[in-house]
Design a protein around this motif. Sequence first.
Motif, short mmCIF file in Angstrom:
data_model
loop_
_atom_site.label_atom_id
_atom_site.label_comp_id
_atom_site.label_asym_id
_atom_site.label_seq_id
_atom_site.Cartn_x
_atom_site.Cartn_y
_atom_site.Cartn_z
N ILE A 106 80.19 64.67 8.53
CA ILE A 106 79.19 64.40 7.52
C ILE A 106 79.53 65.05 6.18
N GLU A 107 80.36 66.09 6.19
CA GLU A 107 80.73 66.77 4.96
C GLU A 107 81.44 65.84 3.98
N LEU A 108 82.07 64.80 4.48
CA LEU A 108 82.79 63.87 3.61
C LEU A 108 81.88 62.83 2.96
N ALA A 109 80.59 62.86 3.30
CA ALA A 109 79.66 61.87 2.76
C ALA A 109 79.35 62.09 1.29
N ASN A 110 79.69 63.25 0.77
CA ASN A 110 79.42 63.55 -0.64
C ASN A 110 80.58 64.33 -1.23
N GLY A 111 80.81 64.10 -2.53
CA GLY A 111 81.73 64.94 -3.27
C GLY A 111 83.14 64.43 -3.42
N VAL A 112 83.51 63.36 -2.72
CA VAL A 112 84.87 62.83 -2.83
C VAL A 112 84.80 61.43 -3.41
N PRO A 113 85.29 61.21 -4.62
CA PRO A 113 85.23 59.87 -5.22
C PRO A 113 85.82 58.82 -4.29
N SER A 114 85.27 57.65 -4.30
CA SER A 114 85.69 56.50 -3.48
C SER A 114 85.43 56.71 -2.00
N ILE A 115 85.94 57.78 -1.44
CA ILE A 115 85.85 57.99 0.01
C ILE A 115 84.41 58.20 0.43
N SER A 116 83.69 59.09 -0.24
CA SER A 116 82.30 59.36 0.13
C SER A 116 81.44 58.11 -0.05
N TYR A 117 81.65 57.39 -1.13
CA TYR A 117 80.86 56.19 -1.39
C TYR A 117 81.10 55.16 -0.30
N ASN A 118 82.36 54.96 0.06
CA ASN A 118 82.67 53.98 1.10
C ASN A 118 82.06 54.38 2.44
N LEU A 119 82.16 55.65 2.81
CA LEU A 119 81.59 56.09 4.08
C LEU A 119 80.09 55.82 4.13
N ARG A 120 79.40 56.06 3.02
CA ARG A 120 77.95 55.86 2.99
C ARG A 120 77.58 54.38 3.04
N LYS A 121 78.35 53.54 2.36
CA LYS A 121 77.98 52.14 2.23
C LYS A 121 78.55 51.24 3.32
N SER A 122 79.58 51.68 4.00
CA SER A 122 80.26 50.80 4.97
C SER A 122 79.59 50.79 6.34
N GLY A 123 78.74 51.79 6.60
CA GLY A 123 78.15 51.90 7.93
C GLY A 123 78.88 52.85 8.84
N ALA A 124 79.78 53.67 8.30
CA ALA A 124 80.50 54.67 9.10
C ALA A 124 79.51 55.62 9.77
N ALA A 125 79.93 56.18 10.89
CA ALA A 125 79.12 57.20 11.57
C ALA A 125 79.44 58.55 10.96
N LEU A 126 78.48 59.13 10.28
CA LEU A 126 78.64 60.43 9.63
C LEU A 126 77.98 61.49 10.49
N ILE A 127 78.79 62.26 11.19
CA ILE A 127 78.25 63.14 12.22
C ILE A 127 78.26 64.60 11.78
N ASN A 128 77.20 65.28 12.17
CA ASN A 128 77.09 66.72 11.99
C ASN A 128 77.56 67.38 13.28
N ARG A 129 78.71 68.01 13.23
CA ARG A 129 79.30 68.55 14.45
C ARG A 129 78.53 69.74 15.00
N LYS A 130 77.57 70.24 14.21
CA LYS A 130 76.72 71.33 14.69
C LYS A 130 75.40 70.82 15.28
N ASP A 131 75.20 69.51 15.23
CA ASP A 131 73.95 68.91 15.70
C ASP A 131 74.30 67.76 16.64
N GLY A 132 74.38 68.05 17.92
CA GLY A 132 74.81 67.05 18.89
C GLY A 132 73.92 65.83 18.94
#
Length: 244
Positions: A106-132
Amino acid sequence: MKKILDYVLSTLYLIHFGLTLLVFHVIQVIAFNVFGKKAHKVSVDWLNFSLTFGLYLTGTSINLKNLAQLPDNRPLIFVANHQSSYDIAPIYWYMRKYSPRFVSKIELANGVPSISYNLRKSGAALINRKDGKQAITEIARLGKLIHDERASAIIFPEGTRTASGEMKAFQPGGVATLLKRAPDALVVPVAINGTGSFNPKGIFPLKSFAKLSFTVLPGIEPAGRKAEEILNEAQEAIRVSIAG
């Protein structure tokens, strides 16, 4: 002399890398908001083309071997070993036909141009590894998405990068969750080799004139089998491919 060349060519590629992210961030935003999801997907395809073949600026060679006959009418779960961040763009570009979405931290969902936007808009699974619970919910949502769209997911079951090339054990939880929501999916191992030694010390410098290979291996039918068994077979197939 080789070390000097590594620094020079790495600098050249990283300038290309940064400019690509900035330019395609703008293109993605326009494509998604003006023309819709299909146009956005095309922009992401070309983003990954640029990131992948820009690697030629370092003298790197990229080799794809497709040993699988992949169907067009069912979901696919690509299961790959993970050596560095340079695994991602080539896998996406080569598998773009299957509308791949990543399982990503989930850390990649914000702060990285292009990559973060694509992850949010494409439907990728953004997981918090501390929250099962959150992670399972996200992966299950992605499983339903690839089931409904007859698309694909890309998951790195090691859970982290292993630059040494020695794989950690594949964890079955993510694949098991995807298969619960997409039970007709074909599990497809992908063997990645060379990206760890290409990027041995983090970001800089890269190793010039590296050889990177991505081998798509025959699919594994999951019906009637436990995720642990499927993942063990996938990991062994990847290990044999890399060793060979």
